[in-house]
Motif scaffolding. Structure first.
Motif, PDB file in Angstrom:
ATOM      1  N   PHE A  46       0.865  -1.182   0.000  1.00 28.67           N
ATOM      2  CA  PHE A  46       0.000   0.000   0.000  1.00 28.67           C
ATOM      3  C   PHE A  46       0.901   1.231   0.000  1.00 28.67           C
ATOM      4  CE2 PHE A  46      -4.047  -1.732   2.327  1.00 28.67           C
ATOM      5  CZ  PHE A  46      -4.098  -2.787   1.428  1.00 28.67           C
ATOM      6  N   GLU A  47       0.686   2.113  -0.961  1.00 29.87           N
ATOM      7  CA  GLU A  47       1.546   3.295  -1.043  1.00 29.87           C
ATOM      8  C   GLU A  47       0.978   4.489  -0.308  1.00 29.87           C
ATOM      9  OE1 GLU A  47       2.317   3.680  -5.200  1.00 29.87           O
ATOM     10  OE2 GLU A  47       3.525   1.834  -5.193  1.00 29.87           O
ATOM     11  N   LYS A  48      -0.329   4.716  -0.527  1.00 32.37           N
ATOM     12  CA  LYS A  48      -0.944   5.842   0.178  1.00 32.37           C
ATOM     13  C   LYS A  48      -2.331   5.454   0.647  1.00 32.37           C
ATOM     14  CE  LYS A  48      -2.107   7.843  -4.334  1.00 32.37           C
ATOM     15  NZ  LYS A  48      -3.461   8.037  -4.611  1.00 32.37           N
ATOM     16  N   PRO A  49      -2.812   6.135   1.680  1.00 36.77           N
ATOM     17  CA  PRO A  49      -4.130   5.764   2.213  1.00 36.77           C
ATOM     18  C   PRO A  49      -5.246   6.065   1.207  1.00 36.77           C
ATOM     19  CG  PRO A  49      -2.935   7.201   3.745  1.00 36.77           C
ATOM     20  CD  PRO A  49      -2.178   7.217   2.462  1.00 36.77           C
ATOM     21  N   SER A  50      -6.256   5.223   1.201  1.00 32.38           N
ATOM     22  CA  SER A  50      -7.449   5.514   0.410  1.00 32.38           C
ATOM     23  C   SER A  50      -8.231   6.584   1.172  1.00 32.38           C
ATOM     24  CB  SER A  50      -8.285   4.254   0.247  1.00 32.38           C
ATOM     25  OG  SER A  50      -8.879   3.904   1.489  1.00 32.38           O
ATOM     26  N   ALA A  51      -9.249   7.119   0.536  1.00 34.52           N
ATOM     27  CA  ALA A  51     -10.014   8.223   1.147  1.00 34.52           C
ATOM     28  C   ALA A  51     -10.559   7.850   2.520  1.00 34.52           C
ATOM     29  CB  ALA A  51     -11.152   8.637   0.211  1.00 34.52           C
ATOM     30  N   ILE A  52     -11.155   6.662   2.606  1.00 33.18           N
ATOM     31  CA  ILE A  52     -11.773   6.297   3.893  1.00 33.18           C
ATOM     32  C   ILE A  52     -10.685   6.069   4.944  1.00 33.18           C
ATOM     33  CG2 ILE A  52     -12.001   3.786   3.407  1.00 33.18           C
ATOM     34  CD1 ILE A  52     -14.703   5.861   5.174  1.00 33.18           C
ATOM     35  N   GLN A  53      -9.548   5.534   4.529  1.00 34.52           N
ATOM     36  CA  GLN A  53      -8.435   5.337   5.467  1.00 34.52           C
ATOM     37  C   GLN A  53      -7.879   6.689   5.907  1.00 34.52           C
ATOM     38  OE1 GLN A  53      -5.948   2.932   2.953  1.00 34.52           O
ATOM     39  NE2 GLN A  53      -7.315   1.152   3.104  1.00 34.52           N
ATOM     40  N   ASP A  54      -7.678   7.564   4.951  1.00 32.53           N
ATOM     41  CA  ASP A  54      -7.128   8.897   5.221  1.00 32.53           C
ATOM     42  C   ASP A  54      -7.981   9.651   6.245  1.00 32.53           C
ATOM     43  OD1 ASP A  54      -5.295  10.954   4.644  1.00 32.53           O
ATOM     44  OD2 ASP A  54      -6.728  11.917   3.282  1.00 32.53           O
ATOM     45  N   ASN A  60     -18.008   3.239  -0.434  1.00 31.03           N
ATOM     46  CA  ASN A  60     -18.375   2.194  -1.373  1.00 31.03           C
ATOM     47  C   ASN A  60     -17.549   0.930  -1.158  1.00 31.03           C
ATOM     48  OD1 ASN A  60     -20.362   3.583  -2.833  1.00 31.03           O
ATOM     49  ND2 ASN A  60     -18.780   4.733  -3.909  1.00 31.03           N
ATOM     50  N   THR A  61     -18.094  -0.140  -1.717  1.00 26.88           N
ATOM     51  CA  THR A  61     -17.395  -1.416  -1.687  1.00 26.88           C
ATOM     52  C   THR A  61     -16.046  -1.271  -2.390  1.00 26.88           C
ATOM     53  OG1 THR A  61     -19.557  -2.385  -1.918  1.00 26.88           O
ATOM     54  CG2 THR A  61     -17.710  -3.839  -2.287  1.00 26.88           C
ATOM     55  N   GLY A  62     -15.046  -1.902  -1.858  1.00 21.27           N
ATOM     56  CA  GLY A  62     -13.746  -1.914  -2.520  1.00 21.27           C
ATOM     57  C   GLY A  62     -12.894  -0.681  -2.287  1.00 21.27           C
ATOM     58  N   THR A  63     -13.238   0.116  -1.285  1.00 16.47           N
ATOM     59  CA  THR A  63     -12.482   1.350  -1.070  1.00 16.47           C
ATOM     60  C   THR A  63     -11.493   1.244   0.091  1.00 16.47           C
ATOM     61  OG1 THR A  63     -14.327   2.191   0.246  1.00 16.47           O
ATOM     62  CG2 THR A  63     -14.248   2.859  -2.067  1.00 16.47           C
ATOM     63  N   GLY A  64     -11.355   0.043   0.647  1.00 19.83           N
ATOM     64  CA  GLY A  64     -10.317  -0.128   1.668  1.00 19.83           C
ATOM     65  C   GLY A  64     -10.787   0.059   3.098  1.00 19.83           C
ATOM     66  N   LYS A  65     -12.031  -0.301   3.369  1.00 21.59           N
ATOM     67  CA  LYS A  65     -12.550  -0.111   4.728  1.00 21.59           C
ATOM     68  C   LYS A  65     -11.867  -1.041   5.738  1.00 21.59           C
ATOM     69  CE  LYS A  65     -17.036  -0.358   3.435  1.00 21.59           C
ATOM     70  NZ  LYS A  65     -16.915  -0.244   1.969  1.00 21.59           N
ATOM     71  N   THR A  66     -11.453  -2.216   5.291  1.00 23.65           N
ATOM     72  CA  THR A  66     -10.835  -3.151   6.243  1.00 23.65           C
ATOM     73  C   THR A  66      -9.594  -2.539   6.897  1.00 23.65           C
ATOM     74  OG1 THR A  66     -11.465  -4.805   4.607  1.00 23.65           O
ATOM     75  CG2 THR A  66     -10.266  -5.588   6.532  1.00 23.65           C
ATOM     76  N   ALA A  67      -8.698  -2.014   6.075  1.00 22.74           N
ATOM     77  CA  ALA A  67      -7.475  -1.421   6.640  1.00 22.74           C
ATOM     78  C   ALA A  67      -7.818  -0.182   7.462  1.00 22.74           C
ATOM     79  CB  ALA A  67      -6.498  -1.070   5.524  1.00 22.74           C
ATOM     80  N   ALA A  68      -8.911   0.487   7.120  1.00 22.10           N
ATOM     81  CA  ALA A  68      -9.306   1.696   7.851  1.00 22.10           C
ATOM     82  C   ALA A  68      -9.553   1.383   9.320  1.00 22.10           C
ATOM     83  CB  ALA A  68     -10.552   2.331   7.219  1.00 22.10           C
ATOM     84  N   GLU A  98      -7.430 -12.426   7.627  1.00 20.46           N
ATOM     85  CA  GLU A  98      -6.192 -12.441   6.836  1.00 20.46           C
ATOM     86  C   GLU A  98      -5.573 -11.053   6.747  1.00 20.46           C
ATOM     87  OE1 GLU A  98      -7.385 -14.321   3.163  1.00 20.46           O
ATOM     88  OE2 GLU A  98      -7.818 -16.176   4.254  1.00 20.46           O
ATOM     89  N   GLU A  99      -6.454 -10.048   6.536  1.00 27.33           N
ATOM     90  CA  GLU A  99      -5.976  -8.656   6.447  1.00 27.33           C
ATOM     91  C   GLU A  99      -5.342  -8.253   7.790  1.00 27.33           C
ATOM     92  OE1 GLU A  99      -6.613  -7.301   3.363  1.00 27.33           O
ATOM     93  OE2 GLU A  99      -6.794  -5.131   3.554  1.00 27.33           O
ATOM     94  N   CYS A 100      -5.989  -8.644   8.895  1.00 26.48           N
ATOM     95  CA  CYS A 100      -5.428  -8.321  10.213  1.00 26.48           C
ATOM     96  C   CYS A 100      -4.077  -9.004  10.405  1.00 26.48           C
ATOM     97  CB  CYS A 100      -6.373  -8.732  11.340  1.00 26.48           C
ATOM     98  SG  CYS A 100      -7.824  -7.678  11.458  1.00 26.48           S
ATOM     99  N   ILE A 134     -17.018 -11.140  -0.728  1.00 24.84           N
ATOM    100  CA  ILE A 134     -15.802 -11.730  -1.308  1.00 24.84           C
ATOM    101  C   ILE A 134     -14.911 -10.612  -1.822  1.00 24.84           C
ATOM    102  CG2 ILE A 134     -14.901 -12.986  -3.299  1.00 24.84           C
ATOM    103  CD1 ILE A 134     -17.218 -14.792  -3.219  1.00 24.84           C
ATOM    104  N   ASP A 135     -13.663 -10.636  -1.442  1.00 21.39           N
ATOM    105  CA  ASP A 135     -12.750  -9.687  -2.055  1.00 21.39           C
ATOM    106  C   ASP A 135     -11.608 -10.436  -2.708  1.00 21.39           C
ATOM    107  OD1 ASP A 135     -11.315  -7.406  -2.804  1.00 21.39           O
ATOM    108  OD2 ASP A 135     -10.105  -7.579  -0.999  1.00 21.39           O
ATOM    109  N   VAL A 136     -11.804 -10.728  -3.963  1.00 21.81           N
ATOM    110  CA  VAL A 136     -10.729 -11.301  -4.750  1.00 21.81           C
ATOM    111  C   VAL A 136     -10.396 -10.207  -5.754  1.00 21.81           C
ATOM    112  CG1 VAL A 136     -10.074 -13.126  -6.357  1.00 21.81           C
ATOM    113  CG2 VAL A 136     -11.604 -13.640  -4.461  1.00 21.81           C
ATOM    114  N   THR A 137      -9.131  -9.826  -5.817  1.00 17.56           N
ATOM    115  CA  THR A 137      -8.801  -8.714  -6.703  1.00 17.56           C
ATOM    116  C   THR A 137      -8.840  -9.163  -8.153  1.00 17.56           C
ATOM    117  OG1 THR A 137      -6.514  -9.258  -6.275  1.00 17.56           O
ATOM    118  CG2 THR A 137      -7.399  -7.345  -5.126  1.00 17.56           C
ATOM    119  N   ASP A 138      -8.942  -8.181  -9.021  1.00  8.45           N
ATOM    120  CA  ASP A 138      -8.921  -8.426 -10.460  1.00  8.45           C
ATOM    121  C   ASP A 138     -10.002  -9.374 -10.957  1.00  8.45           C
ATOM    122  OD1 ASP A 138      -6.783  -6.716 -10.645  1.00  8.45           O
ATOM    123  OD2 ASP A 138      -5.338  -8.310 -10.300  1.00  8.45           O
TER     124      ASP A 138
END
Ligand code: ADP
Ligand code: MG
Length: 426
Positions: A103-111, A128-136, A168-170, A384-388
């Motif tokens: 991760f290079e920079k925080p997403s909006a919700i993380q920021d 929205n979904t996929g915006t990085g709430k888990t890391a937030a 897993e993210e934790c 489910i969060d599978v990228t791509d």
């Protein structure tokens, strides 16, 4: 080049020659799917609101025009955060793990939420979904637990898969931070979960139903938990968990910090938050919806043979990478999975009758590219969060527009474009 019918010849089923050649033919760009990019074309066709999928529940009629939209990949990907990750004065170990994670920079919700959580505030994050709430929530939570040895975190999520992904993210943010955790989800051994709980984990992640089971059996001392996260609150309420959640929140420590994350904010969510939080700060980063980054279209078919052939065409289209196909029922999912397998596709299925181990295996097979197609029911696919994921295919129409949005939210994540195709009967 093989004709479509050749795939149905039983004698050739599953043979190596039958393997679809990815990248060989254009699929839904041709004239047969004549409504592409033309919402008006979808009107007046008198489409059936049903897709022939045999759903047990009544479906809302959704006008076909709502399934058609060009992707508008917005400037969301270009969000300029105020903070860098280093600005969040979290433990060095966590910062190292963030770097390792790429991760290079925080997403909006993380920021916008991480500083508030670090200040100890109750926070409601709407994004929205996929915006990085888990890391937030995971990043400040791990910091808090490393700083305050008497703190314990309880994270509730609507589905087993989501709980597992949060875990897993934790793990990835908390590597080397010395925090033990337990995952409390249905379909997995109570015995092993009890054993994990006896080690007094500082992080407990689970679904409301299984958490409640443990509380009832006296194996989870809720009053000791003082850092509470509710993830995907909207889905939890949709799934009927409101009473379980209220019951659990009433028993955790009164002296606590509470975080709520959701893609939407409805009155019933607001009521729950009001009842169980203390002067919460609400952060919403919603602008446009995840749906906007997904190019959406419909595929018309006449009869089940044609439907299968059209699906086959889409799947051998050059741009089809990781794909999730939705169907209504467990049985329909099984049947479609078998058919695709017989046609040589690399496919697996997830639905409510699969064991947790089978579901996890299917997801990891998708992540490792052992398969590229997952056939799923709505419930099994939630969170489910599978990228791509390049394509979401609604082989059966969703029960509601809300379900549609959740289905297609599996693609177009983290600012990347994706495609959604909805099959409609002529
Ligand atoms: P949400 O919970 O909002 O749906 P997730 O937390 O599941 O979103 O994140 C979606 C994807 O984006 C995940 O694959 C995650 O690893 C990735 N991601 C999250 N934050 C960042 C970031 N700051 N930089 C790069 N990727 C990120
Ligand atoms: Mg999430």
């Amino acid at each position: 080049m093989e004709s479509r019918n050749s795939y149905q010849s039983p004698s050739r089923r599953g043979s190596a020659e039958d393997r679809p050649s990815y990248g060989s033919r254009p699929s839904y760009g041709d004239q047969r799917y004549s409504t592409r990019g033309a919402p008006q074309g979808g009107r007046g066709r008198g489409p059936s609101p049903r897709s022939g999928g045999g759903s047990a529940r009544a479906k809302q009629f959704i006008h076909p025009s709502r399934f058609i939209q060009e992707a508008r990949v917005t400037e969301k990907a270009d969000y300029l955060p105020i903070h860098s990750f280093e600005d969040f004065a979290v433990h060095k170990k966590i910062l190292d793990n963030i770097v390792i994670k790429g991760f290079e920079k925080p997403s909006a919700i993380q920021d916008q939420t991480i500083p508030l959580v670090l200040e100890g505030k109750d926070v409601v994050g709407i994004a929205n979904t996929g915006t990085g709430k888990t890391a937030a929530f995971a990043i400040p939570m791990i910091h808090d637990l490393m700083t305050n040895m008497d703190h314990r975190a309880l994270i509730m999520a609507p589905t087993r898969e989501l709980a597992q992904q949060i875990m897993e993210e934790c793990f990835s943010f908390g590597k080397g931070c010395g925090l033990r955790s337990a995952l409390l989800i249905g379909g997995a051994s109570m015995y092993l979960q009890k054993r994990d709980l006896r080690t007094n984990p500082r992080v407990v992640i689970g679904t409301p139903g299984r958490i409640k089971d443990h509380v009832q059996q006296g194996t989870l001392p809720l009053p000791l938990f003082n850092f509470i996260v509710l993830d995907e609150v909207d889905r939890m309420l949709d799934m009927g968990f409101i009473n379980d959640i209220s019951g659990l929140l009433a028993r955790v420590s009164q002296d606590r910090q509470s975080l709520f994350f959701s893609a939407t904010m409805e009155p019933k969510i607001a009521r729950l938050i009001e009842q169980f939080s203390r002067n919460p700060v609400t952060v919403s980063t919603k602008e446009g919806s995840t749906v906007d980054s997904v190019s959406q279209n419909v595929v018309y078919y006449s009869g089940s043979t044609d439907k299968m052939d059209k699906l086959h065409d889409v799947l051998i289209g050059g741009d089809c990478g990781r794909t999730i196909i939705f169907d209504d029922t467990k049985r329909a999912v099984e049947r479609l999975g078998r058919e695709l397998h017989a046609r040589g596709f690399k496919v697996d299925e997830i639905h409510g009758d699969k064991s947790q181990a089978q579901r996890s295996k299917a997801l990891s097979r998708l992540k490792s590219d052992e398969i590229n197609i997952l056939v799923a029911t709505d419930v099994a696919a939630r969170g489910i969060d599978v990228t791509d994921i390049t394509h979401v295919i609604n082989f059966s129409t969703p029960n509601s527009y809300d379900d549609y949005v959740h289905r297609i939210g599996r693609t177009g994540r983290a600012g990347k474009g994706g495609k959604a195709l909805t099959f409609l009967s002529r």
